[in-house]
Write an enzyme that holds these catalytic residues in place. Structure first.
Site, PDB file in Angstrom:
ATOM      1  N   HIS C 131      70.996  13.027  -5.446  1.00 17.76           N
ATOM      2  CA  HIS C 131      71.285  14.028  -6.036  1.00 17.76           C
ATOM      3  C   HIS C 131      72.402  15.053  -5.339  1.00 17.76           C
ATOM      4  CE1 HIS C 131      69.460  17.223  -7.935  1.00 17.76           C
ATOM      5  NE2 HIS C 131      68.616  16.669  -8.661  1.00 17.76           N
ATOM      6  N   ASP C 208      66.387  12.764   2.217  1.00 19.35           N
ATOM      7  CA  ASP C 208      65.840  13.852   1.029  1.00 19.35           C
ATOM      8  C   ASP C 208      64.632  12.760   0.026  1.00 19.35           C
ATOM      9  OD1 ASP C 208      66.267  14.692  -1.564  1.00 19.35           O
ATOM     10  OD2 ASP C 208      67.381  14.984  -2.278  1.00 19.35           O
ATOM     11  N   GLN C 211      62.122  11.825  -4.660  1.00 14.70           N
ATOM     12  CA  GLN C 211      61.462  11.181  -5.491  1.00 14.70           C
ATOM     13  C   GLN C 211      60.409  10.227  -4.636  1.00 14.70           C
ATOM     14  OE1 GLN C 211      62.032  10.751  -8.480  1.00 14.70           O
ATOM     15  NE2 GLN C 211      63.280  12.156  -8.429  1.00 14.70           N
ATOM     16  N   LYS C 234      57.343  17.320  -8.207  1.00  9.25           N
ATOM     17  CA  LYS C 234      57.620  15.985  -8.961  1.00  9.25           C
ATOM     18  C   LYS C 234      56.702  15.226  -8.253  1.00  9.25           C
ATOM     19  CE  LYS C 234      62.517  16.021  -8.295  1.00  9.25           C
ATOM     20  NZ  LYS C 234      63.296  15.895  -9.687  1.00  9.25           N
ATOM     21  N   CYS C 374      72.235  14.974 -12.108  1.00 11.25           N
ATOM     22  CA  CYS C 374      72.420  15.351 -11.035  1.00 11.25           C
ATOM     23  C   CYS C 374      72.864  14.326 -10.613  1.00 11.25           C
ATOM     24  CB  CYS C 374      71.255  16.632 -10.885  1.00 11.25           C
ATOM     25  SG  CYS C 374      70.621  17.708 -11.863  1.00 11.25           S
TER      26      CYS C 374
HETATM   27  C1  LIG Z   1      66.875  12.800  -5.027  1.00 10.54           C
HETATM   28  C2  LIG Z   1      66.544  14.131  -5.455  1.00 10.54           C
HETATM   29  N1  LIG Z   1      66.533  15.245  -4.755  1.00 10.54           N
HETATM   30  C3  LIG Z   1      66.497  16.573  -5.050  1.00 10.54           C
HETATM   31  C4  LIG Z   1      65.989  16.845  -6.577  1.00 10.54           C
HETATM   32  C5  LIG Z   1      66.001  18.474  -6.789  1.00 10.54           C
HETATM   33  O1  LIG Z   1      64.831  18.245  -7.016  1.00 10.54           O
HETATM   34  P1  LIG Z   1      64.936  19.801  -6.813  1.00 10.54           P
HETATM   35  O2  LIG Z   1      65.276  20.409  -8.871  1.00 10.54           O
HETATM   36  O3  LIG Z   1      62.846  20.138  -7.032  1.00 10.54           O
HETATM   37  O4  LIG Z   1      64.980  20.861  -6.118  1.00 10.54           O
HETATM   38  C6  LIG Z   1      65.849  15.978  -7.430  1.00 10.54           C
HETATM   39  C7  LIG Z   1      65.268  16.006  -8.745  1.00 10.54           C
HETATM   40  O5  LIG Z   1      65.916  15.615  -9.622  1.00 10.54           O
HETATM   41  C8  LIG Z   1      66.023  14.489  -6.964  1.00 10.54           C
HETATM   42  O6  LIG Z   1      65.209  13.294  -7.714  1.00 10.54           O
END
Ligand SMILES: Cc1ncc(COP(=O)(O)O)c(C=O)c1O
Ligand SMILES: Cc1ncc(COP(=O)(O)O)c(C=O)c1O
Lengths: 130, 417, 417, 130
Positions: C131, C208, C211, C234, C374
């Site tokens: 992401h 990260d 998910q 989430k 993203c």
């Molecule tokens: C794999 C992953 N990392 C990071 C994020 C970023 O999350 P946030 O917008 O809550 O900071 C997301 C959210 O879509 C994600 O799916």
């Protein structure tokens, strides 16, 4: 409220025992609680594994100062092993009143300073990690 | 200002209180008296309901979804931004960046503007009245880049030493970081005049308005500063909401602060293009429900009227000052007048540490703050480790001040002072 | 994992759905089908009530007040931290830092660890699955300090090229930043094995888990990474909640990230001492109500059971994959199996842009995400500008997938493809 | 839904008017909507203050492509002043269907590209600042 500041605490606060400088101190430690501004110095004269004498100096809230006063009475003449065994529960129990979470640091500054003086520890057992 | 209302209020406080369910709570069997509003405020039903509505009716992530829930939530979020912009009279919504709180706001400016604009040898001017949140970021930036931090003093009444400030600004400064209202003493700085003076000296001006925006009308165009920060939780909104206002020209030139989703327009393996203002500074999923809560809080404050709130607070300050000054052994810090101040009164009782006082007050159901108020340099200046602070807001009453005064007497009795 | 449940579920989904009032909403007259859970999840009553209780019963700023409201709120906030620690099996609560979201978490590590540990010429290894929030911070850090960013590819099924990763790690790396589960494709990386390999190569490992933590049991001691980040919104909690977990030894050595109230123990005009972990990293007033909501969300997830949730999602994925593959003109991206994946299915309909598809689905009450998620580098790799993504959670049903499939047929009819 | 994708839009999407390269173009501009991946190039032949000819090329969603196709029909032969007067409301109205907020950027990419081609503007009047 009368619980929290019953005569026993206020008496120790207003008439602290073993208050002042200790001539011939072998161990001494200063610590403070920056959140409250409580300050405490503990000085010990240790000989032959015993606490021969103890004094404290400091300023701050009634809980921190009374706790220190009570603690000095408790340890005088004890062996170092006995002193080492004193834990936070005992210090809180000695005060004889319920201490709310926000004031626990005030109550335990005395123990922290004592341990610092006696062993250079800056935290008491079980308190290093939460 | 020169407010004349002293014993009367134009607020319908009973009606306001009915909107705040928490004020009915009891502590130790006594109805709570909440006087820690400078730390955080309580929230009216209207704000809680606005947040609840999002969660129950159309919650979805913002800016991203091509479906109705997401569009409704995005619209509510951006409408909250528009409300913030109108509330502080920002020329454009593009200049309003949502952050968690005033602290994040100052850090955003320190990282994204400061690191590129403050150089070795530059001077950062600030004051001894600052909350740590508007002090430590500059202290650390100065340390990191080799700049000089100049800290302006207050006089014995807790008012800023304008002479000193002028002298230091004349020596040159890259940045002036100054609080509009002191959370420790309630002092209000004449930020408009000061910003003009700082600009004349070539400095960029950041105003910490965390204690001003909730309590008094703030107009960024009138103040003519360059950056202004505040927190929602001190103005009836939930924690997690807050804003930075910045001049568009400055924001445009700044690098981003946090990097990630939503703040970019295009990413390749080797490079990234930033999104437009204000989103360039809002990386990742915003606290959009908290921001919507801030919008609802602003609606509430506007409906009551900021001027009326301010007058009400000054009336309470006047009442409290006169009561406290009548009690032997009580010392009040900061200005003894109600001119140029917000609803904060700091005091101590001789022979009783503020923490002991606050503990006794709590048994009486009275919530005040005891401590350094994230204001170590000021405490050092006052020569006390801590103070007891009562801070007022629109729902407080003179009866509640009487409860505080009774608690002071009680503490004196317990301690025999 | 090798889950065998495919058409049955052990979840009492009807009972779960009763906890989510929003699922009763209608869009264009049709009961909403919410399939954008990878963007954000819906919230159960239990979470909303936990937050409401704070606001109505004992709201006060945390860590600061010597009175009952503040002590109760502080206890609830720190209890939420303990819940997070237990949920991810952190060795100590001192290692759990509350942040707004995963994005802030990655940035915290990039600023507070990265700036002091990544030097000119160092190599940062990451993947094309990331992401933007776990990509752009490293790309910018690399650019700022003159480090090299190495981006590992995926194979045509969207699985990480382990051969390439091993080869690049063997060349040396200072940091590996890797997603545990891809939000674009649903691919799950074997992070435990990969972290061991990266450590052997001398790299620090950031995972990260945005998910992963919501959908499958995550045990930081078992993974043995160095940092792990995720977002509360989430996983049934409000936006504004999220956490960084980091090894204590690393966190202790790191400089702070944001400076201000609550993260310091003592400030003088010339210097500042930091507070203990974890508060050293939590400057200013935390989003404490959001954090308390996260604690309640964790209670809810634990009561349902993460394994059962994961099995349920895989059952839904299997059902959806077989349905979509039966539709002419539909292309599914990423793994076609249910092994090693989470409940995310990305697809496109030939001749219909994903945004047009999502708009038509919305008219049918079906919420999916259309876009790049993203995830520009991944879209470039897949050779598509965007995909349509359905992402599932514990409250979704097979009936809802049928509604999605009906919507796909509808879109094809409208576009005549 | 039938509103949103009624035959008119789909017809322009599937059979775009004025699609392709423009020989002898005097002005040309490319822009994209990175959020959707919509791409558009507008090429104009301007002579004597008139749009003598226009072509567009691009790919993306039905809304963006149909909007471009409709816009080229609208401007062909118009004076530059007339073209300059076209605003976002008119482009949205030309589509003849309600455009939801999330899709407005798709619908307006054509106008953005046109203004870029004709005057090097990258935003349309009233849209520079929100
Ligand atoms: C794999 C992953 N990392 C990071 C994020 C970023 O999350 P946030 O917008 O809550 O900071 C997301 C959210 O879509 C994600 O799916
Ligand atoms: C003047 C001032 N500035 C900044 C802050 C920091 O606010 P927050 O903790 O919401 O970031 C406060 C809060 O006490 C304040 O009073």
């Amino acid at each position: 409220m009368d619980d929290m500041y019953r005569d026993y605490i206020l008496d120790h606060y207003k008439n602290p025992r073993n208050f002042g400088e200790l001539e011939g101190a072998t161990h001494s430690y200063h610590d403070s609680n920056p959140l409250c501004g409580d300050e405490l110095t503990m000085s010990l004269r240790i000989g032959n594994g015993h606490v021969d004498d103890v004094r404290f100096q400091g300023k701050g809230c009634a809980i921190s100062q009374a706790s220190a006063s009570i603690l000095t009475e408790e340890i005088k003449g004890k062996t170092l092993d006995e002193v080492k065994a004193i834990d936070r529960d005992q210090v809180l129990a000695n005060l004889g009143i319920p201490i709310s979470p926000a004031r626990v640091k005030c109550a335990l500054l005395s123990l922290k300073t004592l341990k610092g003086a006696a062993w250079g520890l800056t935290a008491w057992p079980g308190e290093e990690k939460k | 200002m020169a407010v004349t209302v002293r014993t009367a209020t134009t607020l319908d406080v009973a009606r306001i209180r009915a909107d705040f369910p928490i004020l009915e709570q009891r502590v130790n069997g006594k109805r709570v008296v909440y006087l820690d509003n400078a730390a955080t405020s309580q929230k009216p039903r209207q704000v809680l309901e606005a947040m609840q509505r999002v969660f129950e009716e159309h919650n979805a992530n913002i800016h991203r979804g091509v479906y109705e829930f997401s569009e409704r939530t995005t619209a509510a979020f951006e409408e909250a931004r528009a409300k913030v912009a109108r509330f502080i009279n920002a020329p454009s919504e593009r200049e309003v960046i949502f952050v968690r709180n005033a602290t994040e706001g100052v850090n955003l400016v320190a990282y994204a503007w400061g690191r590129d604009n403050i150089r070795r040898g530059d001077r950062i001017v600030t004051t001894v009245l600052e909350h740590h949140s508007d002090f430590v970021p500059w202290q650390q930036l100065a340390k990191d880049v080799g700049a000089e931090l100049v800290v302006i003093d207050v006089d014995d009444d807790g008012r800023l030493r304008r002479d000193q400030l002028s002298a230091e600004l004349r020596k040159g400064a890259k940045l002036l970081a100054i609080t509009q209202a002191s959370n420790g003493l309630g002092t209000v700085n004449p930020v408009r005049e000061i910003a003009a003076e700082a600009h004349a000296a070539g400095a960029t001006v950041l105003v910490d308005a965390a204690q001003a925006v909730p309590h008094t009308p703030v107009d960024v165009q009138d103040l003519a500063a360059d950056f202004l920060v505040f927190s929602g939780h001190k103005m009836l909104a939930p924690p997690g909401s807050g804003a930075v206002w910045g001049r568009e020209a400055l924001l445009e030139r700044m690098r981003p602060f946090l990097y990630g989703g939503d703040m970019i327009s295009r990413v390749t393996v080797t490079k990234t293009e930033w999104n437009e203002l204000p989103w360039k500074f809002e990386a990742g999923t915003s606290s959009y429900v908290d921001a919507i809560g801030l919008g609802a809080a602003i609606d509430y404050l506007c409906a009551v009227g900021l001027r009326a709130i301010h007058d009400h607070e000054l009336m309470l300050v006047a009442q409290l000052l006169s009561r406290l000054e009548a009690i032997p052994g009580v010392t009040v810090y900061g200005p003894r007048t109600v001119e140029d101040r917000v609803g904060v009164v700091s005091f101590n009782i001789e022979g009783i540490h503020p923490h002991d006082a606050a503990t006794i007050f709590d048994r009486e159901g009275v919530c005040v703050r005891a401590g350094h108020h994230c204001n170590h340099p000021l405490m050092t200046r006052l020569g006390v480790p801590a103070t007891t602070r009562a801070s007022m807001y629109l729902y407080n009453t003179v009866d509640e001040l009487d409860r505080l005064v009774d608690a002071v007497h009680k503490a004196k009795k317990v301690f025999g002072v």
